[in-house]
Scaffold this active site. Sequence first.
Site, PDB file in Angstrom:
ATOM      1  N   LYS A 106       0.844  -1.199   0.000  1.00  0.00           N
ATOM      2  CA  LYS A 106       0.000   0.000   0.000  1.00  0.00           C
ATOM      3  C   LYS A 106       0.878   1.249   0.000  1.00  0.00           C
ATOM      4  CE  LYS A 106      -3.731  -2.443   2.359  1.00  0.00           C
ATOM      5  NZ  LYS A 106      -4.582  -2.558   3.561  1.00  0.00           N
ATOM      6  N   LYS A 189      -5.053   6.223   2.479  1.00  0.00           N
ATOM      7  CA  LYS A 189      -5.514   6.088   3.873  1.00  0.00           C
ATOM      8  C   LYS A 189      -4.357   6.111   4.861  1.00  0.00           C
ATOM      9  CE  LYS A 189      -4.157   1.649   4.414  1.00  0.00           C
ATOM     10  NZ  LYS A 189      -3.489   0.982   5.551  1.00  0.00           N
ATOM     11  N   THR A 246      -7.261   1.684   9.895  1.00  0.00           N
ATOM     12  CA  THR A 246      -5.910   2.234  10.015  1.00  0.00           C
ATOM     13  C   THR A 246      -5.876   3.467  10.909  1.00  0.00           C
ATOM     14  OG1 THR A 246      -5.551   1.463   7.756  1.00  0.00           O
ATOM     15  CG2 THR A 246      -3.863   2.871   8.676  1.00  0.00           C
ATOM     16  N   SER A 252      -1.911  -0.107  13.995  1.00  0.00           N
ATOM     17  CA  SER A 252      -1.597   0.586  12.747  1.00  0.00           C
ATOM     18  C   SER A 252      -0.256   1.305  12.838  1.00  0.00           C
ATOM     19  CB  SER A 252      -2.705   1.607  12.436  1.00  0.00           C
ATOM     20  OG  SER A 252      -2.278   2.544  11.487  1.00  0.00           O
ATOM     21  N   VAL A 277       8.155  -0.666   7.910  1.00  0.00           N
ATOM     22  CA  VAL A 277       7.995   0.636   7.273  1.00  0.00           C
ATOM     23  C   VAL A 277       6.569   1.136   7.455  1.00  0.00           C
ATOM     24  CG1 VAL A 277       8.003   1.834   5.054  1.00  0.00           C
ATOM     25  CG2 VAL A 277       9.751   0.123   5.561  1.00  0.00           C
ATOM     26  N   GLU A 279       4.212   3.032   5.472  1.00  0.00           N
ATOM     27  CA  GLU A 279       4.182   3.420   4.064  1.00  0.00           C
ATOM     28  C   GLU A 279       3.713   4.858   3.859  1.00  0.00           C
ATOM     29  OE1 GLU A 279       5.268   2.274   1.373  1.00  0.00           O
ATOM     30  OE2 GLU A 279       5.564   0.121   1.564  1.00  0.00           O
TER      31      GLU A 279
END
Length: 333
Positions: A106, A189, A246, A252, A277, A279
Site C-alpha cells: 500500500k 488512507k 488504520t 496501525s 515501514v 508506508e
Amino acid sequence: MKLNVCVLGGGSWGTTVASLISRNTATTLWARDQATVDEINRNHSNEKYLPGAKLQQRLTATTDLEGLVAKSDVVVMGIPSQSFRGVLEVVKKNIRPWVPVVSLTKGLELSTGKRMTEIINEILPGHPAGVLTGPNLAREVMAGYAAASVIAMEDPVIVKELQKIFHAGLFRVYTNNDVIGCELGGVFKNIIAIAAGMGDGQGAGENTRSAIIARGLAEMTRLGVAMGGKARTFAGLAGVGDLVATCTSEQSRNRHVGFYLGQGKTVQEISADMHMVAEGVKSAPAVLALAEAHNVEVPIMYEVLQVIQGESTALRAYRELLRADIGHEADIG
C-alpha cells in the site's frame, strides 16, 4: 488444479497472507533473512513480526528467490514500495509467461509516483497484475478474527480464480475490477491515518478523529477519481473500510507514527524504534505531487507532509486545518 504460489516478503502481512493461502494450495514464502526462513520452517512462527502467532504447518520458506519464482504459478508481492521494483527485476529473469502477479503493498514509488501494479505492468508486460487490499490488520487475521478484503484485477476470469486462493475461513475476499481505485485507497488512507494519530497524540478526542476520517475520505475520493478510480470504490472495503481500521487501531503503523508526531517526536526518532515501514511516510511526497498534477486540493494530506518533512509541527498542522475556509461539505476538503 492446485497451484504453486510464492509470497515474496517476510514481514507481518506477507507472512499472514502466505499462511492463509497455504490452507488452499502449496505456498512458499521468500525472505532475505535466513534466520526468519529457518524459524518458519522449523517452528512455524515469525516472532519478529507476528509474536505469539502460529503459522500453517504446510507453509514453507526459502531464501532462494530465483528458484522459487521459476516454479510458481502465482507471484504475490509483499515487498515495501521503495524495494518493490528491485525485487521485481529479479522476478522478471525467472518468472514463466503469463503468471499473475498480485501486490500486497500500500504505497507509491517515490521516484516515479507509480502504483505497484503500474510497476508490474512496466517490468512484466503481459502478466496479469492485481492488488489485494482492505482493512486487514495482520495480528487480528492471524488470531482468527473475521476480516474482509478485496482482490482487484481487470481480467474477470483470472480474478475469480485468484479469489479462491486468498479466501480462507473467516478471511472473506471480494472481487473488484477497479484496480486504480482499490490501490489508491490503500495508499491514501495511510497518510490520513498519520493525521488521525497526530490528533490522538495531542489528546484531541474522538470527535476530532471522526472529522479527520470523514474529511480525509473526501480527499481520498476526490484525488482517486481524478486519477481514474471509481467513487464507489472509496465507499467500500478498499476505501472507508481500510481507512477506519488504520485510523483507529493501535496496531496501525501509520497511526503509531502520527501519535508520536503529535507528542513532539521526529519521524527519524519514531522510525528508529520500528521494525516495519510506515508506508504513509514514504508515499506522502509522491501523493502530494500527484494531487498538484491533477489540481486537487488535499489539505489534510498537505499538512501531514509538512510535519513529516519537519517544516511544521502536529500542533501547527491542526491549527492550520482549523483556519481553513469552510463551505459546502461536498466541495471542500
